[in-house]
Enzyme design. Sequence first.
Site, PDB file in Angstrom:
ATOM      1  N   THR A 113       0.736  -1.258  -0.023  1.00 51.01           N
ATOM      2  CA  THR A 113       0.018  -0.031   0.101  1.00 51.01           C
ATOM      3  C   THR A 113       1.005   1.280   0.030  1.00 51.01           C
ATOM      4  N   GLY A 152       3.042  -2.757   8.355  1.00 48.65           N
ATOM      5  CA  GLY A 152       3.158  -3.219   9.782  1.00 48.65           C
ATOM      6  C   GLY A 152       4.924  -3.668  10.181  1.00 48.65           C
ATOM      7  N   GLU A 395      -5.974  -5.986   3.804  1.00 49.01           N
ATOM      8  CA  GLU A 395      -6.178  -7.207   3.207  1.00 49.01           C
ATOM      9  C   GLU A 395      -7.433  -7.167   2.179  1.00 49.01           C
TER      10      GLU A 395
HETATM   11  C1  LIG Z   1       5.367 -12.090  18.712  1.00 48.38           C
HETATM   12  C2  LIG Z   1       3.607 -12.466  18.539  1.00 48.38           C
HETATM   13  C3  LIG Z   1       3.467 -12.521  17.221  1.00 48.38           C
HETATM   14  C4  LIG Z   1       2.896 -13.674  17.105  1.00 48.38           C
HETATM   15  C5  LIG Z   1       2.465 -13.742  15.361  1.00 48.38           C
HETATM   16  C6  LIG Z   1       2.333 -15.215  14.977  1.00 48.38           C
HETATM   17  C7  LIG Z   1       1.595 -15.426  13.758  1.00 48.38           C
HETATM   18  C8  LIG Z   1       0.904 -14.074  13.316  1.00 48.38           C
HETATM   19  C9  LIG Z   1      -0.252 -15.043  12.637  1.00 48.38           C
HETATM   20  C10 LIG Z   1      -1.403 -13.994  12.713  1.00 48.38           C
HETATM   21  C11 LIG Z   1      -1.250 -12.667  13.329  1.00 48.38           C
HETATM   22  C12 LIG Z   1      -2.832 -12.606  13.645  1.00 48.38           C
HETATM   23  C13 LIG Z   1      -3.859 -11.822  12.984  1.00 48.38           C
HETATM   24  C14 LIG Z   1      -3.390 -11.316  11.820  1.00 48.38           C
HETATM   25  C15 LIG Z   1      -3.802 -11.924  10.538  1.00 48.38           C
HETATM   26  C16 LIG Z   1      -3.893 -11.409   9.511  1.00 48.38           C
HETATM   27  C17 LIG Z   1      -3.491  -9.827   9.358  1.00 48.38           C
HETATM   28  C18 LIG Z   1      -2.180  -9.779   8.459  1.00 48.38           C
HETATM   29  C19 LIG Z   1      -2.000  -8.606   7.972  1.00 48.38           C
HETATM   30  C20 LIG Z   1      -2.704  -7.583   8.358  1.00 48.38           C
HETATM   31  C21 LIG Z   1      -1.944  -6.123   7.736  1.00 48.38           C
HETATM   32  C22 LIG Z   1      -2.583  -5.904   6.314  1.00 48.38           C
HETATM   33  C23 LIG Z   1      -1.825  -6.180   5.387  1.00 48.38           C
HETATM   34  C24 LIG Z   1      -2.319  -5.540   4.228  1.00 48.38           C
HETATM   35  O1  LIG Z   1      -3.333  -4.984   4.047  1.00 48.38           O
HETATM   36  S1  LIG Z   1      -1.234  -5.797   2.669  1.00 48.38           S
HETATM   37  C25 LIG Z   1      -2.281  -5.073   1.430  1.00 48.38           C
HETATM   38  C26 LIG Z   1      -3.364  -5.607   1.009  1.00 48.38           C
HETATM   39  N1  LIG Z   1      -4.108  -5.067  -0.088  1.00 48.38           N
HETATM   40  C27 LIG Z   1      -5.029  -5.533  -1.045  1.00 48.38           C
HETATM   41  O2  LIG Z   1      -5.668  -6.615  -0.621  1.00 48.38           O
HETATM   42  C28 LIG Z   1      -5.286  -4.743  -2.097  1.00 48.38           C
HETATM   43  C29 LIG Z   1      -6.843  -5.090  -2.578  1.00 48.38           C
HETATM   44  N2  LIG Z   1      -6.968  -4.927  -4.076  1.00 48.38           N
HETATM   45  C30 LIG Z   1      -6.634  -5.870  -4.846  1.00 48.38           C
HETATM   46  O3  LIG Z   1      -6.559  -7.120  -4.543  1.00 48.38           O
HETATM   47  C31 LIG Z   1      -6.724  -5.681  -6.368  1.00 48.38           C
HETATM   48  O4  LIG Z   1      -6.650  -4.443  -6.745  1.00 48.38           O
HETATM   49  C32 LIG Z   1      -8.201  -5.884  -7.084  1.00 48.38           C
HETATM   50  C33 LIG Z   1      -9.209  -5.380  -6.136  1.00 48.38           C
HETATM   51  C34 LIG Z   1      -8.559  -7.658  -6.941  1.00 48.38           C
HETATM   52  C35 LIG Z   1      -8.339  -5.574  -8.539  1.00 48.38           C
HETATM   53  O5  LIG Z   1      -7.117  -6.228  -9.038  1.00 48.38           O
HETATM   54  P1  LIG Z   1      -6.880  -5.744 -10.659  1.00 48.38           P
HETATM   55  O6  LIG Z   1      -5.436  -6.343 -10.850  1.00 48.38           O
HETATM   56  O7  LIG Z   1      -6.910  -4.589 -10.912  1.00 48.38           O
HETATM   57  O8  LIG Z   1      -7.843  -6.864 -11.200  1.00 48.38           O
HETATM   58  P2  LIG Z   1      -9.197  -6.474 -12.076  1.00 48.38           P
HETATM   59  O9  LIG Z   1      -8.854  -5.731 -13.321  1.00 48.38           O
HETATM   60  O10 LIG Z   1     -10.182  -6.078 -11.190  1.00 48.38           O
HETATM   61  O11 LIG Z   1      -9.300  -8.151 -12.565  1.00 48.38           O
HETATM   62  C36 LIG Z   1      -9.720  -8.809 -11.647  1.00 48.38           C
HETATM   63  C37 LIG Z   1      -9.381 -10.249 -12.203  1.00 48.38           C
HETATM   64  O12 LIG Z   1      -8.304 -10.461 -11.438  1.00 48.38           O
HETATM   65  C38 LIG Z   1      -8.678 -11.905 -10.666  1.00 48.38           C
HETATM   66  N3  LIG Z   1      -7.816 -11.752  -9.335  1.00 48.38           N
HETATM   67  C39 LIG Z   1      -7.959 -10.595  -8.677  1.00 48.38           C
HETATM   68  N4  LIG Z   1      -7.115 -10.791  -7.558  1.00 48.38           N
HETATM   69  C40 LIG Z   1      -7.097 -12.167  -7.668  1.00 48.38           C
HETATM   70  C41 LIG Z   1      -6.225 -12.904  -6.638  1.00 48.38           C
HETATM   71  N5  LIG Z   1      -5.653 -12.395  -5.554  1.00 48.38           N
HETATM   72  N6  LIG Z   1      -6.062 -14.249  -7.063  1.00 48.38           N
HETATM   73  C42 LIG Z   1      -6.401 -14.706  -8.260  1.00 48.38           C
HETATM   74  N7  LIG Z   1      -7.448 -13.947  -8.975  1.00 48.38           N
HETATM   75  C43 LIG Z   1      -7.566 -12.716  -8.957  1.00 48.38           C
HETATM   76  C44 LIG Z   1     -10.186 -11.627 -10.731  1.00 48.38           C
HETATM   77  O13 LIG Z   1     -10.857 -12.994 -10.280  1.00 48.38           O
HETATM   78  C45 LIG Z   1     -10.586 -11.353 -11.871  1.00 48.38           C
HETATM   79  O14 LIG Z   1     -10.653 -12.325 -13.068  1.00 48.38           O
HETATM   80  P3  LIG Z   1     -11.522 -12.376 -14.124  1.00 48.38           P
HETATM   81  O15 LIG Z   1     -10.759 -11.130 -14.913  1.00 48.38           O
HETATM   82  O16 LIG Z   1     -11.414 -13.681 -14.566  1.00 48.38           O
HETATM   83  O17 LIG Z   1     -12.896 -11.891 -13.792  1.00 48.38           O
HETATM   84  C1  LIG Z   2      -4.664  -1.463  10.502  1.00 47.50           C
HETATM   85  C2  LIG Z   2      -4.061  -1.708   8.995  1.00 47.50           C
HETATM   86  C3  LIG Z   2      -2.939  -2.413   8.861  1.00 47.50           C
HETATM   87  C4  LIG Z   2      -2.359  -2.370   7.321  1.00 47.50           C
HETATM   88  N1  LIG Z   2      -1.308  -2.992   7.308  1.00 47.50           N
HETATM   89  C5  LIG Z   2      -0.879  -3.269   5.990  1.00 47.50           C
HETATM   90  C6  LIG Z   2       0.509  -3.658   5.700  1.00 47.50           C
HETATM   91  O1  LIG Z   2       1.010  -4.317   6.611  1.00 47.50           O
HETATM   92  N2  LIG Z   2       0.884  -3.677   4.162  1.00 47.50           N
HETATM   93  C7  LIG Z   2       0.161  -3.244   3.235  1.00 47.50           C
HETATM   94  O2  LIG Z   2       0.603  -2.994   2.420  1.00 47.50           O
HETATM   95  N3  LIG Z   2      -0.867  -2.324   3.579  1.00 47.50           N
HETATM   96  C8  LIG Z   2      -1.554  -2.346   4.800  1.00 47.50           C
HETATM   97  N4  LIG Z   2      -2.732  -1.711   5.155  1.00 47.50           N
HETATM   98  C9  LIG Z   2      -3.362  -0.977   3.921  1.00 47.50           C
HETATM   99  C10 LIG Z   2      -4.690  -1.504   3.694  1.00 47.50           C
HETATM  100  O3  LIG Z   2      -4.350  -2.516   2.654  1.00 47.50           O
HETATM  101  C11 LIG Z   2      -5.277  -0.550   2.565  1.00 47.50           C
HETATM  102  O4  LIG Z   2      -5.800   0.449   3.541  1.00 47.50           O
HETATM  103  C12 LIG Z   2      -6.449  -1.318   2.049  1.00 47.50           C
HETATM  104  O5  LIG Z   2      -6.165  -2.082   0.927  1.00 47.50           O
HETATM  105  C13 LIG Z   2      -7.551  -0.524   1.673  1.00 47.50           C
HETATM  106  O6  LIG Z   2      -7.090   0.574   0.575  1.00 47.50           O
HETATM  107  P1  LIG Z   2      -7.296   2.019   1.032  1.00 47.50           P
HETATM  108  O7  LIG Z   2      -6.852   2.608   2.406  1.00 47.50           O
HETATM  109  O8  LIG Z   2      -6.423   2.794  -0.256  1.00 47.50           O
HETATM  110  O9  LIG Z   2      -8.570   2.655   0.916  1.00 47.50           O
HETATM  111  P2  LIG Z   2      -9.433   2.970  -0.424  1.00 47.50           P
HETATM  112  O10 LIG Z   2      -9.252   1.894  -1.674  1.00 47.50           O
HETATM  113  O11 LIG Z   2      -9.049   4.310  -0.900  1.00 47.50           O
HETATM  114  O12 LIG Z   2     -11.044   3.005  -0.019  1.00 47.50           O
HETATM  115  C14 LIG Z   2     -11.487   4.179   0.220  1.00 47.50           C
HETATM  116  C15 LIG Z   2     -13.132   3.922  -0.129  1.00 47.50           C
HETATM  117  O13 LIG Z   2     -13.207   3.755  -1.449  1.00 47.50           O
HETATM  118  C16 LIG Z   2     -13.914   2.715  -1.949  1.00 47.50           C
HETATM  119  N5  LIG Z   2     -13.464   2.094  -3.058  1.00 47.50           N
HETATM  120  C17 LIG Z   2     -12.005   1.935  -3.567  1.00 47.50           C
HETATM  121  N6  LIG Z   2     -11.911   1.446  -4.756  1.00 47.50           N
HETATM  122  C18 LIG Z   2     -13.512   1.093  -5.155  1.00 47.50           C
HETATM  123  C19 LIG Z   2     -13.807   0.431  -6.214  1.00 47.50           C
HETATM  124  N7  LIG Z   2     -13.049  -0.257  -7.154  1.00 47.50           N
HETATM  125  N8  LIG Z   2     -15.247   0.303  -6.309  1.00 47.50           N
HETATM  126  C20 LIG Z   2     -15.949   0.764  -5.180  1.00 47.50           C
HETATM  127  N9  LIG Z   2     -15.384   1.394  -4.206  1.00 47.50           N
HETATM  128  C21 LIG Z   2     -14.179   1.563  -4.043  1.00 47.50           C
HETATM  129  C22 LIG Z   2     -13.773   1.618  -0.771  1.00 47.50           C
HETATM  130  O14 LIG Z   2     -14.868   0.903  -0.907  1.00 47.50           O
HETATM  131  C23 LIG Z   2     -13.686   2.525   0.393  1.00 47.50           C
HETATM  132  O15 LIG Z   2     -15.006   2.783   0.826  1.00 47.50           O
HETATM  133  C24 LIG Z   2      -3.130  -1.677   6.465  1.00 47.50           C
HETATM  134  C25 LIG Z   2      -4.410  -1.130   6.666  1.00 47.50           C
HETATM  135  C26 LIG Z   2      -4.825  -0.820   7.822  1.00 47.50           C
HETATM  136  C27 LIG Z   2      -6.048  -0.228   8.322  1.00 47.50           C
END
Ligand SMILES: CCCCC/C=C\C/C=C\C/C=C\C/C=C\C/C=C\CC/C=C/C(=O)SCCNC(=O)CCNC(=O)[C@H](O)C(C)(C)COP(=O)(O)OP(=O)(O)OC[C@H]1O[C@@H](n2cnc3c(N)ncnc32)[C@H](O)[C@@H]1OP(=O)(O)O
Ligand SMILES: Cc1cc2nc3c(=O)[nH]c(=O)nc-3n(C[C@H](O)[C@H](O)[C@H](O)COP(=O)(O)OP(=O)(O)OC[C@H]3O[C@@H](n4cnc5c(N)ncnc54)[C@H](O)[C@@H]3O)c2cc1C
Length: 627
Positions: A113, A152, A395
């Site tokens: 992110t 994180g 996520e």
């Molecule tokens: C010392 C003590 C500690 C001990 C710890 C021990 C263990 C720890 C364990 C656990 C800890 C406890 C709890 C924690 C648990 C979990 C928490 C972990 C981490 C939290 C921190 C957070 C991290 C993050 O947030 S990382 C960033 C995450 N970001 C996202 O998820 C972004 C979301 N966006 C997307 O995924 C993509 O942008 C999108 C929305 C899917 C769009 O992608 P895009 O490329 O634009 O695709 P499209 O054009 O829309 O086409 C979609 C097309 O693609 C296919 N598709 C999309 N995604 C996937 C995929 N992932 N896999 C497969 N296919 C995919 C989709 O089906 C579609 O296909 P089609 O074209 O055929 O329809």
């Molecule tokens: C506690 C916490 C821990 C995190 N840890 C990590 C980490 O370790 N590593 C990491 O890489 N990231 C991390 N993130 C970031 C996290 O993955 C992003 O915040 C998340 O993917 C959402 O993206 P954004 O914040 O840009 O929100 P945005 O995508 O800007 O969302 C804002 C609003 O826009 C809307 N929106 C966006 N796109 C669309 C669409 N296509 N259609 C309709 N509505 C839409 C959403 O629904 C939402 O209401 C963390 C976030 C939090 C809160």
Amino acid sequence: MDEQKVLSIKGLLDDTPEEYLSHKEKYENSIRKSVLFYKTLHSTEDENMSVDEKTKLNFRNIVTSAIFKDNSPFMLHNSMFIPTIMGQGTDEQREYWMKRAKNMEIIGTYAQTELGHGTFIRGLETQATYDPDTEEFVLHSPVLSSYKWWPGGLAHTANYCIVMARLYIKGKSHGIHPFMVQIRDEETHMPLPGIKLGEIGAKLGFNTVNNGFLGFENHRISRDRMLMKNAQVLKDGTFVAGSNSKLTYGTMVYVRVLIVSNMANMLAKAVTIALRYSAIRRQSQPKPDEPEPQILDYVTQQHKLFIAIASSHAFYMNAMWLWEIYYSVSLQLASGKLDNLPELHALACCLKPLSTIDATAMIEKCRLACGGHGYMLSANLAQTYGLATAAYTYEGENTVLLLQAARSLVKAWVGHVKGRPLKGTMAYLAGDSTVKAWDGSIDGIIQSFKVVAIRKISSVVKILQDYEKSGLSPEDAWNKASVFLTAASEAHGRAVLLSVYKSEMDKRAAVLSPPLRKVLLQLVDLYVTYWALEKVGDMLLYASITDKDVDELQRRYIELLAAIRPNAVGLVDAFDFRDEILNSTLGAYDGRAYERLMEEAMKSPLNAEPVNQTFHKYLKPFMRGKL
Ligand SMILES: CCCCC/C=C\C/C=C\C/C=C\C/C=C\C/C=C\CC/C=C/C(=O)SCCNC(=O)CCNC(=O)[C@H](O)C(C)(C)COP(=O)(O)OP(=O)(O)OC[C@H]1O[C@@H](n2cnc3c(N)ncnc32)[C@H](O)[C@@H]1OP(=O)(O)O
Ligand SMILES: Cc1cc2nc3c(=O)[nH]c(=O)nc-3n(C[C@H](O)[C@H](O)[C@H](O)COP(=O)(O)OP(=O)(O)OC[C@H]3O[C@@H](n4cnc5c(N)ncnc54)[C@H](O)[C@@H]3O)c2cc1C
């Protein structure tokens, strides 16, 4: 991992409540405890573990890591850095980096992110430009919005991270790929040249996770630092694309599955606290000649709490079922078979949102069910809410994921109408969607949820098609219909949650003792009946429920609450959280909530002295009219 072992670690438990530490002290204390914890943790998932062992390890790690009121700065190391090396590294890269990561010789995070982009991965701006002359990648953050923001552990803890960056070769973009980047000197921990690091500041929760920012100023890394399992860059700069560009998204699917089990655990913790407190708390006097009753005997209190027990069971059963699918798809991917990946992605895009939406709402309800004392940080309900609600966003923000699931459902439905076979968890869409008469049995209600999903999916496809016929572009039609696209995904997710919970319980019921089977199946019945009442509008519209049937459902729901009441405390005790893990004045096993509330209150620094120094400095002059 054995909780007893964890809890016996000297110094792991706080004598000074975290609430009274500064932002900086909280982080430093969490590092101290994480190091102690990891020295015991050791066991991390490895490839030759069975599915069951891996799943139990994940769940155990989540449970034991819950010993902290907030998540650890090491969390990303375990939950994303290591899984990315496993899923995106070549055999050689895995060999080298997994040894260092598992031994905690290095601490990593996952930096995807950016300040300007979280959801839209294809919009990420961090650049990785290949220089064939030096066989290096040049990492650069061209503008402020391209700074990595949120990862994180990134701020002061990690010395390595997976950077998801846009690959450029000879001016051409080749999409987003994972790069292993050292960000701090391994000896001095100073940021390396061309790297800007810092913390993003205080948050609603996650305040010890050390979420940070990262900016690059033409920072060079060697070619072998691109994780090249799914796509490669040869020495001369030739790009070799992977079989599916979405394979680089693999870690996110893993974490989404992990989150479902995490929600089961968080909700179990919260309802253990709230229900135990409800068993010792007495309030009001409905019957003048009787003592104040336990608040747990108020049916409204049972309504708030019992569904949380059933939901934790439902999430746990769905999570174990989803882990099996995850591991089997992962094995298929390893042999180049990709055709079940879309189904896994769609399932994760339904179950992660629904489990986080429900868990967040129900944890808040557990807090509210404890009245004023639920508002105390020493109850550990607010912090549990803070951790859970973060998962709504991270996520994959829930709306975005539900729209991803809708994409799969629309494709499946359109294909079905054209005669293409449906498979897996979408096979039911081919079923009969006309319900002649309401069937109030558990299986009948679950079938009705499937009918609701079929009808919502088919009707939103019709909306899309009508918009496109009216001349709207597919993108505009999609946006216009998006509210009902997410509703269709939710309906599909509900049908999956209900049917998997029921079928997984049926599988286990055969080996349970009759009394235990009875209680656990009462929870299944409660869960199905609760959701039929919650979604009574859909049942009226699509499942031919009548007002008489609703009356019957309401009476059944009330009777189920009464039937579960005698076992309610036993059901939360069965989650088997030790007091140190619950970390709550209200939820301790001995029920001494009032004594614990007072003990914790006396730890407030303000109680160290009877008169605070502001009296003489401000109050007294003020009250004497001297200000
Ligand atoms: C010392 C003590 C500690 C001990 C710890 C021990 C263990 C720890 C364990 C656990 C800890 C406890 C709890 C924690 C648990 C979990 C928490 C972990 C981490 C939290 C921190 C957070 C991290 C993050 O947030 S990382 C960033 C995450 N970001 C996202 O998820 C972004 C979301 N966006 C997307 O995924 C993509 O942008 C999108 C929305 C899917 C769009 O992608 P895009 O490329 O634009 O695709 P499209 O054009 O829309 O086409 C979609 C097309 O693609 C296919 N598709 C999309 N995604 C996937 C995929 N992932 N896999 C497969 N296919 C995919 C989709 O089906 C579609 O296909 P089609 O074209 O055929 O329809
Ligand atoms: C506690 C916490 C821990 C995190 N840890 C990590 C980490 O370790 N590593 C990491 O890489 N990231 C991390 N993130 C970031 C996290 O993955 C992003 O915040 C998340 O993917 C959402 O993206 P954004 O914040 O840009 O929100 P945005 O995508 O800007 O969302 C804002 C609003 O826009 C809307 N929106 C966006 N796109 C669309 C669409 N296509 N259609 C309709 N509505 C839409 C959403 O629904 C939402 O209401 C963390 C976030 C939090 C809160």
